[in-house]
Design an enzyme around this catalytic site. Structure first.
Site, short mmCIF file in Angstrom:
data_model
loop_
_atom_site.label_atom_id
_atom_site.label_comp_id
_atom_site.label_asym_id
_atom_site.label_seq_id
_atom_site.Cartn_x
_atom_site.Cartn_y
_atom_site.Cartn_z
CG HIS A 6 6.94 -29.53 4.74
ND1 HIS A 6 7.44 -30.80 4.53
CD2 HIS A 6 7.62 -29.04 5.81
CE1 HIS A 6 8.35 -31.08 5.45
NE2 HIS A 6 8.49 -30.01 6.23
CD GLU B 294 -3.17 0.77 2.15
OE1 GLU B 294 -4.21 0.17 1.84
OE2 GLU B 294 -2.94 1.21 3.29
CE LYS C 200 -12.26 3.48 0.23
NZ LYS C 200 -11.79 3.93 1.56
#
Length: 557
Positions: A389, A358, A519
């Site tokens: 793994h 950000e 938004k």
């Protein structure tokens, strides 16, 4: 400021890379210099434990490091650093100072914004947090039925969630006398529904973390929590005993039903992703105690002083930043892995995913032009040994170079079975960085197959797959123990690394306009999801998705 690609010191570095970069071989560098570790590592003595930053397993020489430091100096890193610490409005797109360092300024030396010292206000809020924490943790603060608080639920998103969540997880061993903490961030109803299902409203305290008190996800979740709470409490006046606000909007806080006395403020010079040091850290202080919260601040302040006063050549955040510049802007690396070998740090990489991406996920320079070079990396990672793994295969034998930071404490919080678990963890940590550096040659793989008694046919088939090229760069960051102080120092170290890279790239690391467009569009789309009428106002894909959702909803209703 001129583009990085036009900077004479960077051009010199890039030319050197083009001429010599492909010849850099870590195995040979170590074989040719027995003192390499000592010359390419920093041992930081904090007086609360050591932090060792070993960067010797990087594709660098002393010549490369000096050229990188020259780039930093020529891009004005030292002057920019001082501008931040002295309260200049370096977040110029929002006309704001950037002063998370003031929140942990344990020296109390004045820091001025618009001619006013911010430290008295910082200290006032810290004192208010301290008093509140003591009342809640001691049991003096009672809920509406007279019960003490057993559970604290932090409702926030982004910087109002990721930092406190990461820190409360990291410092769990210090929380034995505090209330449990829960974090609700996602607007997905599952998140709050599953959390509330486990709680008793009589002993629950909700922290609503929103600077404006208008953040859609946070306020929707807060209203849901209040509805749930009032099903038991019945009386709206009981809200004041169970809800507190971290905000600056007194009117909205009061309208919600929270007593303004229980509002903890912070300031516009505190960026969300740098806010855990502020009132946003209230959940941390409640969970681990205010003394430990102060230790967190003190550790960060120690690193602030190291960053501010240490020459660039021996400055941990600066060196980490410069190594990133080297790999991103010369080698063309696109990602950076953060691999903490400590289960308590299982949210550390996620926290700095926001912190880094950000901050430096920008393609526009401070002068408003588009960059012609790469900026912020994709940051990712998981705790070791789980990652070994899962995705280490690609780091070892994939086609992409992925610089990695490995982090580990020398002392475990849980030295069970006489320290066996931690000894195995340490061995794996050490083995991975050595393996990534050294690799395994064809000859070494051949001898291994011979020792295993494999047939000549197996040799032909298996040999290419058993070879590791190595030459994969890593940093090893080893610290005495994961205490509040050391955690604060580690977080601040990475914050300042991000800052330095932003200065070199000439971008504003402290705004986040990229989160706004989605938004804005969501607000337009939300009412279009009502009813059954087909939507045609978007592109064909978005229209198709909206209409499919509406059709499926109708069919199932």
């Amino acid at each position: 400021m001129a583009a990085l690609t036009q900077n004479p010191q960077f051009k010199k570095l890039k030319t050197w890379y083009e001429q010599h970069g492909s010849d850099l071989n870590l195995r040979r560098l170590f074989e040719g210099d027995r003192d390499r570790f000592n010359r390419f590592s920093l041992n930081l003595n904090t007086n609360h434990g050591h932090i060792l930053v070993d960067y010797s397993k990087n594709l660098v020489t002393e010549t490369v490091m000096q050229m990188l430091v020259d780039v930093a100096k020529s891009r004005g890193v030292e002057a920019a650093r001082e501008r931040m610490f002295t309260g200049e409005k370096i977040n110029f797109t929002e006309d704001r100072a950037v002063l998370h360092v003031a929140l942990r300024n344990r020296s109390n030396a004045p820091i001025l914004v618009d001619g006013k010292d911010v430290m008295p206000e910082v200290n006032r809020v810290l004192e208010k947090m301290k008093s509140f924490c003591q009342r809640v943790r001691s049991g003096e603060w009672k809920g509406y039925s007279g019960k003490a608080i057993t559970d604290v639920i932090n409702i926030g998103i982004g910087g109002s969630d990721l930092g406190p969540l990461m820190v409360t997880e990291a410092l769990k061993p210090y929380s034995s006398e505090g209330p449990r903490v829960w974090f609700v961030s996602n607007i997905d109803g599952t998140h709050i529904a599953k959390t509330l299902a486990t709680l008793n409203p009589e002993s629950s305290l909700f922290i609503i973390a929103s600077k404006t008190f208008t953040t859609q996800e946070t306020i929707t979740n807060a209203e849901t929590a209040k509805e749930w709470f009032l099903l038991s409490a019945k009386d709206p006046s009981a809200v004041a005993k169970h809800f507190v606000a971290l905000s600056t909007n007194t009117a909205k806080v009061k309208e919600f039903g929270i007593d303004p006395q229980n509002m903890f403020e912070f300031w516009d010079w505190v960026g969300g992703r740098y806010s855990l040091w502020s009132a946003i850290g209230l959940s941390i202080a409640l969970h681990v105690g205010f003394d430990n919260f102060e230790q967190l601040l003190s550790g960060a302040h120690w690193m602030d002083q190291h960053f501010r006063t240490t020459p660039l050549e021996k400055n941990a955040p600066v060196l980490l930043a410069l190594l990133g510049i080297w790999y991103i802007n010369c080698f063309g690396c696109e990602t950076h892995a953060m691999l903490p070998y400590d289960q308590y740090l299982h949210r550390f990489a996620a926290y700095f995913q926001q912190g880094d991406m950000e901050s430096n996920g920008k393609y526009i320079t401070k002068s408003g032009t588009r960059v012609n070079y790469q900026t912020g990396p994709i940051v990712w990672g998981e705790p070791g040994t789980n990652g070994q793994h899962a995705f280490y295969q690609l780091i070892h034998q994939g086609t992409k170079m992925i610089p990695c930071d490995f982090l580990i404490p020398v002392q475990s919080q849980h030295p069970i079975r006489n320290g066996l678990h931690h000894k195995i963890l340490l061995a794996n940590f050490l083995a991975q960085t050595e393996a990534l550096m050294r690799g395994k040659s064809t000859e070494e793989a051949r001898k291994e197959l011979q020792a295993a008694g494999r047939s000549p046919e197996d040799f032909e088939k298996l040999l290419p797959h058993k070879v590791f090229e190595g030459n994969r760069p890593t940093n090893s960051i080893v610290f005495t123990k994961l205490t509040p102080f050391i955690l604060g120092a580690l977080i601040a170290m990475y914050e300042h690394k991000i800052f330095v890279q932003g200065i070199i790239w000439d971008i504003n690391s402290f705004d986040q306009w990229g989160v706004e467009l989605g938004k804005q569009l969501a607000k337009k789309i939300e009412p279009e999801l009502d009813g059954s009428s087909p939507v045609t106002s978007h592109d064909s894909s978005t229209n198709g998705l909206i209409n499919f959702i509406k059709q499926e909803r109708e069919a199932r209703s």
